[in-house]
Design a protein around this motif. Sequence first.
Motif, PDB file in Angstrom:
ATOM      1  N   PRO A 188       7.273  11.686   1.232  1.00  0.00           N
ATOM      2  CA  PRO A 188       5.895  12.173   1.210  1.00  0.00           C
ATOM      3  C   PRO A 188       5.000  11.241   0.395  1.00  0.00           C
ATOM      4  O   PRO A 188       5.378  10.788  -0.693  1.00  0.00           O
ATOM      5  N   VAL A 189       3.836  10.943   0.930  1.00  0.00           N
ATOM      6  CA  VAL A 189       2.923  10.029   0.241  1.00  0.00           C
ATOM      7  C   VAL A 189       2.510  10.590  -1.121  1.00  0.00           C
ATOM      8  O   VAL A 189       2.345   9.840  -2.077  1.00  0.00           O
ATOM      9  N   ASN A 190       2.375  11.900  -1.228  1.00  0.00           N
ATOM     10  CA  ASN A 190       2.008  12.503  -2.517  1.00  0.00           C
ATOM     11  C   ASN A 190       3.095  12.306  -3.568  1.00  0.00           C
ATOM     12  O   ASN A 190       2.808  12.186  -4.752  1.00  0.00           O
ATOM     13  N   THR A 191       4.340  12.266  -3.124  1.00  0.00           N
ATOM     14  CA  THR A 191       5.448  11.989  -4.038  1.00  0.00           C
ATOM     15  C   THR A 191       5.297  10.577  -4.593  1.00  0.00           C
ATOM     16  O   THR A 191       5.406  10.355  -5.802  1.00  0.00           O
ATOM     17  N   LEU A 192       5.018   9.631  -3.716  1.00  0.00           N
ATOM     18  CA  LEU A 192       4.832   8.248  -4.139  1.00  0.00           C
ATOM     19  C   LEU A 192       3.615   8.112  -5.053  1.00  0.00           C
ATOM     20  O   LEU A 192       3.661   7.422  -6.066  1.00  0.00           O
ATOM     21  N   TYR A 193       2.530   8.800  -4.715  1.00  0.00           N
ATOM     22  CA  TYR A 193       1.350   8.777  -5.587  1.00  0.00           C
ATOM     23  C   TYR A 193       1.691   9.315  -6.982  1.00  0.00           C
ATOM     24  O   TYR A 193       1.187   8.834  -7.996  1.00  0.00           O
TER      25      TYR A 193
ATOM     26  N   GLY B 129       0.824  -1.201   0.000  1.00  0.00           N
ATOM     27  CA  GLY B 129       0.000   0.000   0.000  1.00  0.00           C
ATOM     28  C   GLY B 129       0.856   1.247   0.000  1.00  0.00           C
ATOM     29  O   GLY B 129       1.957   1.255   0.576  1.00  0.00           O
ATOM     30  N   ALA B 130       0.355   2.290  -0.625  1.00  0.00           N
ATOM     31  CA  ALA B 130       1.134   3.513  -0.820  1.00  0.00           C
ATOM     32  C   ALA B 130       1.454   4.217   0.492  1.00  0.00           C
ATOM     33  O   ALA B 130       2.583   4.663   0.707  1.00  0.00           O
ATOM     34  N   VAL B 131       0.485   4.320   1.381  1.00  0.00           N
ATOM     35  CA  VAL B 131       0.702   5.049   2.638  1.00  0.00           C
ATOM     36  C   VAL B 131       1.750   4.338   3.488  1.00  0.00           C
ATOM     37  O   VAL B 131       2.691   4.980   4.005  1.00  0.00           O
ATOM     38  N   LYS B 132       1.615   3.017   3.616  1.00  0.00           N
ATOM     39  CA  LYS B 132       2.589   2.239   4.389  1.00  0.00           C
ATOM     40  C   LYS B 132       3.987   2.346   3.774  1.00  0.00           C
ATOM     41  O   LYS B 132       4.982   2.508   4.480  1.00  0.00           O
ATOM     42  N   ALA B 133       4.054   2.235   2.459  1.00  0.00           N
ATOM     43  CA  ALA B 133       5.349   2.302   1.776  1.00  0.00           C
ATOM     44  C   ALA B 133       5.984   3.680   1.968  1.00  0.00           C
ATOM     45  O   ALA B 133       7.180   3.777   2.248  1.00  0.00           O
ATOM     46  N   ALA B 134       5.200   4.731   1.821  1.00  0.00           N
ATOM     47  CA  ALA B 134       5.726   6.083   1.998  1.00  0.00           C
ATOM     48  C   ALA B 134       6.242   6.277   3.422  1.00  0.00           C
ATOM     49  O   ALA B 134       7.319   6.861   3.627  1.00  0.00           O
ATOM     50  N   ASN B 135       5.493   5.787   4.391  1.00  0.00           N
ATOM     51  CA  ASN B 135       5.938   5.898   5.785  1.00  0.00           C
ATOM     52  C   ASN B 135       7.226   5.114   6.007  1.00  0.00           C
ATOM     53  O   ASN B 135       8.146   5.605   6.664  1.00  0.00           O
ATOM     54  N   GLU B 136       7.281   3.909   5.477  1.00  0.00           N
ATOM     55  CA  GLU B 136       8.461   3.065   5.648  1.00  0.00           C
ATOM     56  C   GLU B 136       9.693   3.684   4.996  1.00  0.00           C
ATOM     57  O   GLU B 136      10.790   3.625   5.533  1.00  0.00           O
TER      58      GLU B 136
END
Length: 96
Positions: free
Chosen positions: A34-39, A23-30
């Motif tokens: 920034p989650v928006n960067t990953l999105y 999942g994007a949020v978990k991956a960004a946190n790990e």
Amino acid sequence: MSENKQYENEYKVQAVKLAKKIGAVKAANELQIPVNTLYGWIRKVKIGSLDIGCGERSQEESLNIAEENQQLRKRIKALEKENKRLRAYVHSEKVI
């Protein structure tokens, strides 16, 4: 003031692959990004501007790409036909 950080292409690829798994949020946190960067990277994969390698697309994404390719081929064929018709028209006007 935030700093614009540049990421290596391979890092982006690995981050997107991780996001697909957990999942994007978990991956960004790990990864502490920034989650928006990953999105944004995920979006680039979907539109084809970031290649994550063979076999990494879902069946739905592959079908969408195949369908889009089919529509684009039809559009090209129609434009080529129109182009041919217009060339013939212009040529016939010059002769007269």
